[in-house]
Design a protein around this motif. Structure first.
Motif, PDB file in Angstrom:
ATOM      1  N   SER A   1      -5.273   4.519  -0.897  1.00  0.00           N
ATOM      2  CA  SER A   1      -4.043   3.941  -0.347  1.00  0.00           C
ATOM      3  C   SER A   1      -3.727   4.526   1.024  1.00  0.00           C
ATOM      4  CB  SER A   1      -2.866   4.157  -1.305  1.00  0.00           C
ATOM      5  OG  SER A   1      -2.700   5.524  -1.621  1.00  0.00           O
TER       6      SER A   1
ATOM      7  N   LEU B   1       1.960   1.775  -3.553  1.00  0.00           N
ATOM      8  CA  LEU B   1       0.891   2.370  -4.355  1.00  0.00           C
ATOM      9  C   LEU B   1       0.721   3.847  -3.999  1.00  0.00           C
ATOM     10  CD1 LEU B   1      -1.370   2.007  -6.417  1.00  0.00           C
ATOM     11  CD2 LEU B   1      -2.885   1.339  -4.544  1.00  0.00           C
ATOM     12  N   LEU B   2       0.852   4.152  -2.714  1.00  0.00           N
ATOM     13  CA  LEU B   2       0.775   5.543  -2.274  1.00  0.00           C
ATOM     14  C   LEU B   2       1.857   6.380  -2.948  1.00  0.00           C
ATOM     15  CD1 LEU B   2      -0.491   7.622  -0.275  1.00  0.00           C
ATOM     16  CD2 LEU B   2       1.195   6.867   1.403  1.00  0.00           C
TER      17      LEU B   2
ATOM     18  N   TRP C   1       0.824  -1.209   0.000  1.00  0.00           N
ATOM     19  CA  TRP C   1       0.000   0.000   0.000  1.00  0.00           C
ATOM     20  C   TRP C   1       0.857   1.256   0.000  1.00  0.00           C
ATOM     21  CZ3 TRP C   1      -4.710   0.198  -1.552  1.00  0.00           C
ATOM     22  CH2 TRP C   1      -5.556  -0.902  -1.404  1.00  0.00           C
TER      23      TRP C   1
END
Length: 355
Positions: A217, A44-45, A41
């Protein structure tokens, strides 16, 4: 980011982490799966932030990348503050600062330097960043030196001094944003690299999708961070690791995943100025905004946190700031300077593990 494997891995790791949490998995398993899911995550952030930065412009984009990259550290720290784990909070703050200055910046300079012999970035901006790093060191060292002896200073006085210093640091940080993004934007230059950026790469997502992924995210980073915090004490004790090492290195490395990916990819594209801005800007944001903000957040839980760091933590922050300032001030870099930063990080990691 290879979407063919990344998104299935992100979904599977999140499901596995949730299953371990709600179906009664052991705390060590919960910790490991929460770490794995948090890494995805955070990645993705970082990617979503990089796309938002494309639409916002290079300078503002660097700030956004550092800000949302620090979301994981801030969220983890808030849950640690709520649990009253102040030693681990301060260790994680220390780890975030040295992790960005030494590990993230070191890897960026090393990887970028292997591909490009010399990489240049804005020396004027680098000089200002170096001065701000020294301010951060001063702000953390002074209260520790003067207020360490609690026999002559009452807890209420320590709390008052911490609040005053936290207030001044936050004001100083927002004044720096005003200076660099508004009043002296033209003097510092539109580009944070040594020359104007002529690359016109298409972003992976549209503006709307980038913002949506940024929000989603961030939410999942918060969820996984809470699950991580609830198991970290058990894991530290079972492995015989100190809270200092777990906070300064393990949690910091996981929380810095977003900066790791974004800064290294930018360095490989010869955008070392943007990579330096992310790494150093993130450290400055942690020291001048996140740490002081946690002092005020702790008041909401009726359990005030002070800004008294240990000599180990202050030494780590101080030496990191000195070598990072020394390397970045001239506005040019190479792979060997990145190696020097990584060597210092390994040295600090070794002694923190032993302590």
């Amino acid at each position: 980011m290879n979407q063919k494997w990344f998104y299935p891995a992100l979904i599977l790791s999140t499901i596995a982490s949730a299953a371990a949490k709600f179906l009664g998995g052991g705390q060590s398993l919960q910790f490991a799966l929460a770490c794995l899911s948090l890494l995805f995550w955070a990645g993705l952030l970082g990617k979503a932030t990089e796309n938002v930065a494309h639409y916002a412009g290079e300078r503002l984009g660097g700030l956004l990348n550092a800000t949302f990259g620090n979301a994981a550290e801030l969220i983890i720290a808030i849950f640690l503050v709520k649990e009253g784990l102040f030693d681990m909070v301060k260790a994680s703050i220390t780890g975030s600062i040295i992790g960005n200055l030494l590990l993230v910046l070191g890897l960026s300079l090393f990887v970028g330097g292997l591909k490009f012999k010399i990489q240049n970035f804005n020396p004027l901006l680098a000089g200002h960043n170096a001065s701000l790093m020294m301010l951060a060191v001063i702000a953390l060292v002074v209260p520790a030196v003067f207020l360490r002896d609690h026999k002559t200073v009452s807890p209420s006085e320590v709390e008052t001094v911490s609040i005053i210093i936290a207030s001044v640091l936050i004001i100083g940080y927002f004044l720096w944003l005003c200076f660099s993004l508004i009043t002296h934007k033209k003097e510092l230059g539109e580009s944070i690299d040594g020359a104007p950026n002529t690359q016109h790469e298409e972003p992976d997502y549209s503006k709307g999708m980038s913002i949506l992924l940024l929000v989603v995210s961030t939410v999942f980073v918060a969820i996984q961070s809470e699950w991580l915090v609830h198991t970290v004490e058990h894991v530290a004790k079972s492995l015989g690791w100190s809270e200092l090492f777990v906070g300064a290195f393990l949690i910091a490395i996981i929380g810095n995943a977003a900066e790791h990916s974004a800064a290294i990819f930018l360095a490989m594209k010869n955008r070392i100025g943007a990579a330096v801005e992310i790494a150093i800007g993130s450290s400055l944001q942690i020291a001048l905004f996140v740490a002081p903000a946690l002092v005020f957040i702790s008041l909401l839980f009726n359990n005030p946190m002070d800004l008294i760091f240990t000599p180990y933590e202050l030494t780590a922050i101080g030496v990191s700031a000195i070598i990072a300032s020394s390397i970045s001030r001239d506005g040019s870099t190479n792979w060997y300077e990145g190696t020097l930063l990584l060597i210092v990080y390994i040295i600090l990691g070794t002694v923190f593990f032993v302590v």
